[in-house]
Design an enzyme around this catalytic site. Structure first.
Site, mmCIF file in Angstrom:
data_model
loop_
_atom_site.group_PDB
_atom_site.id
_atom_site.type_symbol
_atom_site.label_atom_id
_atom_site.label_comp_id
_atom_site.label_asym_id
_atom_site.label_seq_id
_atom_site.Cartn_x
_atom_site.Cartn_y
_atom_site.Cartn_z
ATOM 1 N N GLY A 1 0.826 -1.197 0.000
ATOM 2 C CA GLY A 1 0.000 0.000 0.000
ATOM 3 C C GLY A 1 0.859 1.245 0.000
ATOM 4 O O GLY A 1 2.095 1.174 -0.020
ATOM 5 N N CYS A 2 0.238 2.400 0.059
ATOM 6 C CA CYS A 2 1.003 3.654 0.007
ATOM 7 C C CYS A 2 1.798 3.885 1.288
ATOM 8 O O CYS A 2 2.725 4.693 1.310
ATOM 9 C CB CYS A 2 0.068 4.833 -0.266
#
Length: 380
Positions: free
Chosen positions: A353-354
């Site tokens: 994910g980010c």
């Protein structure tokens, strides 16, 4: 009593009143050979820093107005530096290169660009331990010790979002739960947490940013020379003092590209860590951490990384659509976490994910998956 002696005594009293320091004046050495910008760059830094709070001693090329020990080569210079440190003739020394033993690494000090806030980077050169996660845990203690020595009574700690960050977080959380008293910083990003992102670096969210040494070294170079093209380090306080569990030589590091303003700040940094007795502070912090289970946590880390005699094969359960992400698993544990869920009958996939690595599961299995990961010590 001669007029000269009376004059010297009156000057010493005046200096003590001005500085508030009525004890023996702190003496900080500066080696003056080896800079890419020449000896005068270093000597100019000494002149910028010389405000009467402490005495600066030059080793290498000397200059008028300073106590100087002149030598011809860098080898002679380092030998003289160590002699003066070990004899107590100087209390600390700022230099451009030094080989620290394993277990000792330096805590840098920068001024962040977004808010002009000072931040300690732990660490920037040297090696705290040969294992990455153990080294970063020790770096956190080095950073806390140095920040306290520089007058920050309760420094906040953030962990840079690197490989191993979540494992570091788990160890620090464990010793914190057992009584090691420090504060985690909170990321300025919406999802918060003590694992810091690039935005937190630029703003200077934590007082102490924990990182591995190679990344810390790179950060120091970027913070100090991003506006000069890289060949002249113009900002910050240098790569800082070598800190260890039981290390007494107070040696602070500069880059060979450090300019006069950084040299001046590094000398002031040296004064701060001498006045704050950083080596004593580091011993005290280590004792506190050991009482709160640091040795056990590091031993557990090593046992988890020991080679296994047999590699258990785990088959994946039937494939499902996975749309829910579980954060907090370290990237070094990611595949093991997925297999642990498979073993519990939960289909999972690894992802990124980010904010870092995530374990992906179906919405229906989310709660059960979180329980399984907690049970297997992959998340808190």
């Amino acid at each position: 009593m001669s007029n000269k002696i009376i004059s010297d005594v009156l000057l010493e009293v005046a200096d003590a009143i001005e500085s508030g320091n009525f004890g023996k004046k702190i003496r900080v050495g500066l080696t003056t050979l080896g800079s890419e910008h020449g000896p005068e760059n270093l000597i100019n830094g000494a002149r910028l820093a010389d405000k009467g709070m402490f005495e600066i001693v030059l080793i290498g090329k000397g200059a008028e107005g300073f106590t100087s020990y002149e030598v011809e080569t860098e080898d002679e210079m380092y030998k003289k530096m160590e002699e003066l440190l070990d004899a107590g003739e100087i209390d600390a020394c700022v230099t451009m290169h030094y080989n620290f033993p394993i277990g000792v690494s330096t805590v840098g000090r920068v001024v962040t660009p977004a808010r002009a806030k000072e931040m300690f980077i732990a660490t920037t050169t040297g090696t705290s331990a040969t294992d990455r996660v153990e080294a970063m845990v020790r770096n956190a203690i080095y950073g806390i010790s140095t920040a306290k020595a520089c007058g920050i009574e309760r420094p906040s700690v953030g962990i840079l979002n690197l490989d191993g960050a979540r494992q570091v977080e788990k160890v620090l959380l464990s010793i914190k739960d057992q009584g090691y008293d420090f504060d985690f910083a909170e990321s300025m990003r919406a999802d918060g947490g003590s694992v810091m992102r690039g935005n937190d670096l630029l703003i200077g969210v934590p007082d102490v940013m924990v990182t591995d040494t190679l990344t810390g070294n790179l950060l120091m170079k970027v913070f100090s020379s991003f506006n000069t093209g890289g060949d002249f380090e113009a900002q910050g306080f240098g790569y800082g003092p070598g800190i260890g569990e039981d290390y007494d030589r107070r040696v602070l590091i500069l880059s060979r590209a450090s300019g006069s303003p950084v040299v001046a700040n590094a000398l002031r940094y040296a004064y701060d860590i001498v006045k704050g007795q950083v080596n004593v502070m580091a011993r005290e912090e280590y004792k506190k951490a050991l009482k709160c289970g640091l040795d056990k946590e590091l031993a557990d880390l090593k046992s988890k990384k020991a080679p296994k005699t047999e590699s258990e094969e785990v088959a994946a359960p039937p494939k499902e659509v996975v749309t829910e992400g579980i954060a907090g698993v370290d990237i070094l544990d990611l595949e093991d976490a997925v297999k642990a869920l498979w073993k519990d009958g939960i289909y999972a996939e690894s992802g990124m994910g980010c904010t870092g690595p995530i374990v992906m599961v179906s919405p229906e299995k989310l709660d059960k998956a979180i329980e399984s990961l907690k049970k297997n010590d992959f998340v808190k």
